[in-house]
Scaffold this active site. Structure first.
Site, PDB file in Angstrom:
ATOM      1  N   GLU A 150      79.966  21.833  28.316  1.00  0.00           N
ATOM      2  CA  GLU A 150      80.687  21.255  29.453  1.00  0.00           C
ATOM      3  C   GLU A 150      81.190  19.874  29.029  1.00  0.00           C
ATOM      4  OE1 GLU A 150      78.555  23.104  33.425  1.00  0.00           O
ATOM      5  OE2 GLU A 150      77.466  21.568  32.338  1.00  0.00           O
ATOM      6  N   ASN A 188      74.245  23.742  35.573  1.00  0.00           N
ATOM      7  CA  ASN A 188      72.946  23.298  36.106  1.00  0.00           C
ATOM      8  C   ASN A 188      72.923  23.289  37.627  1.00  0.00           C
ATOM      9  OD1 ASN A 188      71.621  23.015  33.714  1.00  0.00           O
ATOM     10  ND2 ASN A 188      71.931  20.812  33.541  1.00  0.00           N
TER      11      ASN A 188
END
Ligand code: 3HC
Length: 492
Positions: A150, A188
């Site tokens: 990311e 996450n």
């Protein structure tokens, strides 16, 4: 970028060092002292040694990789690198102090990246004199294996920097997605809500540790159960991510579960300390000992009993569907919770269990408040007879698999609805960051949008958890008769 630095040589940092060195870059790895550097060297030797043992890496290549790596406790060695990736513990003060130091040490053109799991990249960037050259570069554990990176940009990030970091990620053999600076980014944020919820189900006794892990691996097709994964991530890391998520979202599902807090306080932080939910060599195991009723006659309540009838018949049981005979030793009720409502309408409620076939491999066996334990144990044997793995759970909405899977799918829809990420990026994040066989939108499509919506309504009706209420976009997609999100754009 030809020379990079990595600060923090724990499992994650050492993995990142390996990724860079494997891609041919020279790497300077730094940690606080010789002991920490030695541990980092140990991680690298173990990981590359294992690749050689498995025939995935030639011994000479391994030597060349290790040769490109310099490990030292001296931060001054980072003066000439083009990029530094920070992978120190998730404590903002620690990161801010480190970035101030890096800002001073590194050449002015160097890019400073953080591998933070959830902390604000903007706050980290703002503490330096070069905020436009600070980004997030978030890897996934184990870094040498998981393909996602990311790339996190902030309002301060220079134009073109995200594209440069994304190109670098591609050079490392990774797939980048570029995201904004929100707690937990994409993966996450979706993952930790689910893992924390699994802790709650365990803490509330809805099911057991091993049952939940088996349910999610075998029933939902995930590569690891939630507690195995928490042990891999580190319970302290998971706890910190949940704290940050809760702080931003105020969603109770992100408030770290009391069980997680207890384990962290007890020093059981997962694989890194040798023990977390599991001891180092332990794996989920379903032991089904204890007394069981002898079974001759089985009753089945609910839709589509044919396959079960056939299998039980073939195994020599007297199996009946529809009108349940009085002498049925076990009744398998294929109905949504509360199963006990169906049980009290039958002659022997203590002989009734709920049965939910999850995926192709699992049968969730739900004991109601009236089910006799010996009956539940016998029912789990029947599930084995029909060729499935039995998972024991309580008579609660969604049992285990749906209770954990559906809110995660709903969160993914909300994420797209809020305009934060695209359907495709969310799918990529969960497949490549967490090894899921499918991203949430492919999974939604497979399960059926309406089925998921109905499951969420049932969960919401029972738990009254606001985030279980179907996302407005999901409701609209169902109303519109949409079966696949593939052709849609966000915020329609
Ligand atoms: N380091 C290096 N390589 C490793 C490794 C490690 N720690 N663990 C496994 N591997 C390699 C093995 O060598 C093997 O490689 P090969 O196929 O080339 O021989 C490959 O990975 C598969 O390993 P195994 O056969 O031993 O085991 P599995 O098939 O069970 O796969 C797994 C292990 C890849 C970890 C898989 O279970 C998985 O994908 N789990 C999900 C992990 C996940 O969700 N990670 C993300 C966590 S969230 C996160 O990190 C974000 C952070 O901010 C918290």
């Amino acid at each position: 970028m030809e020379t990079v630095g990595v600060v923090g040589l724990g499992i994650m940092g050492a993995g990142i060092v390996e990724v860079f060195a494997r891609a041919g870059l020279r790497v300077v790895g730094v940690d606080v002292d010789e002991a920490a550097v030695g541990r980092g060297r140990g991680h690298l030797e173990l990981s590359t040694g294992r690749a050689v043992d498995r025939g995935r890496l030639a011994a000479e290549e391994r030597a060349a990789i290790l040769d490109r790596i310099t490990l030292t406790p001296d931060r001054g060695a980072l003066a000439d690198v083009d990029l530094v990736v920070e992978a120190v513990p998730e404590v903002m003060e620690l990161k801010r102090a480190l970035f101030a130091d890096l800002d001073r040490i590194c050449k002015p053109s160097a890019v400073l990246a953080t591998n933070t799991s959830s902390l604000s990249v903007t706050t980290i960037a703002a503490g330096t004199s070069r905020p436009s050259q600070v980004v997030g570069m978030h890897f996934f554990n184990p870094a040498p294996v998981m393909k996602l990176v990311e790339v996190v940009t902030t309002v301060l990030t220079a134009d073109g920097l995200a594209a440069r970091i994304a190109d670098l990620a591609v050079r490392l053999g990774k797939t980048p997605i570029t995201v904004g600076d929100r707690a937990g980014f994409v993966a996450n944020r979706l993952l930790l809500g689910y893992l924390n919820h699994a802790c709650r189900l365990l803490g509330e006794g809805v099911s057991g540790r091993d049952d939940i892990d088996v349910a999610m691996r075998e029933g939902a097709g995930l590569p690891m159960g939630p507690f195995q994964l928490l042990d891999l991530i580190g319970l302290d890391t998971a706890y910190e991510i949940c704290e940050v998520l809760f702080h931003e979202t105020k969603d109770r599902r992100h408030a770290p579960s009391p069980l997680l807090r207890e384990l962290v306080a007890a020093g059981r932080r997962g694989r890194k300390t040798g023990e977390g939910f599991y001891a180092r060599t332990e794996t989920p195991t379903l032991l089904d000992e204890g007394p069981k009723v002898a079974v001759t006659s089985v009753g089945i309540v609910g839709p589509h009993p044919e396959h079960l009838l056939e299998r039980l018949d073939a195994a020599g049981f007297k199996a009946t569907a529809g009108d349940i005979p009085d002498d049925a030793d076990v009744v398998l009720a294929i109905c949504p919770p509360p199963v006990v409502e169906a049980a009290v309408r039958l002659p022997h409620p203590d002989r009734v269990v709920g049965l939910h076939l999850a995926g192709d491999r699992v049968g969730e066996v739900a004991s109601t408040v009236l089910t006799a334990p010996e009956v539940a144990a016998a029912a789990r044997d029947l599930v084995r007879v029909v060729g499935r793995v039995p998972v024991a759970c309580a008579d609660r909405a969604g049992f285990v698999v749906d209770a954990l899977l559906l809110p995660y799918l709903n969160d993914a829809v909300r994420m797209v609805e809020s305009g934060y990420a695209s359907f495709a990026d969310v799918d990529t994040a969960m497949k490549l960051g967490c090894g899921y066989p499918q991203g949430p939108f492919k999974m939604l499509e497979r399960l059926g949008l309406e089925t998921v919506r109905d499951g969420l309504r049932a969960l919401y009706a029972e738990y009254r958890e606001p985030s279980f209420a179907p996302a407005p976009l999901l409701e609209r997609l169902v109303a519109a008769g949409v079966r696949s999100t593939g052709d849609l754009t966000p915020n329609r």
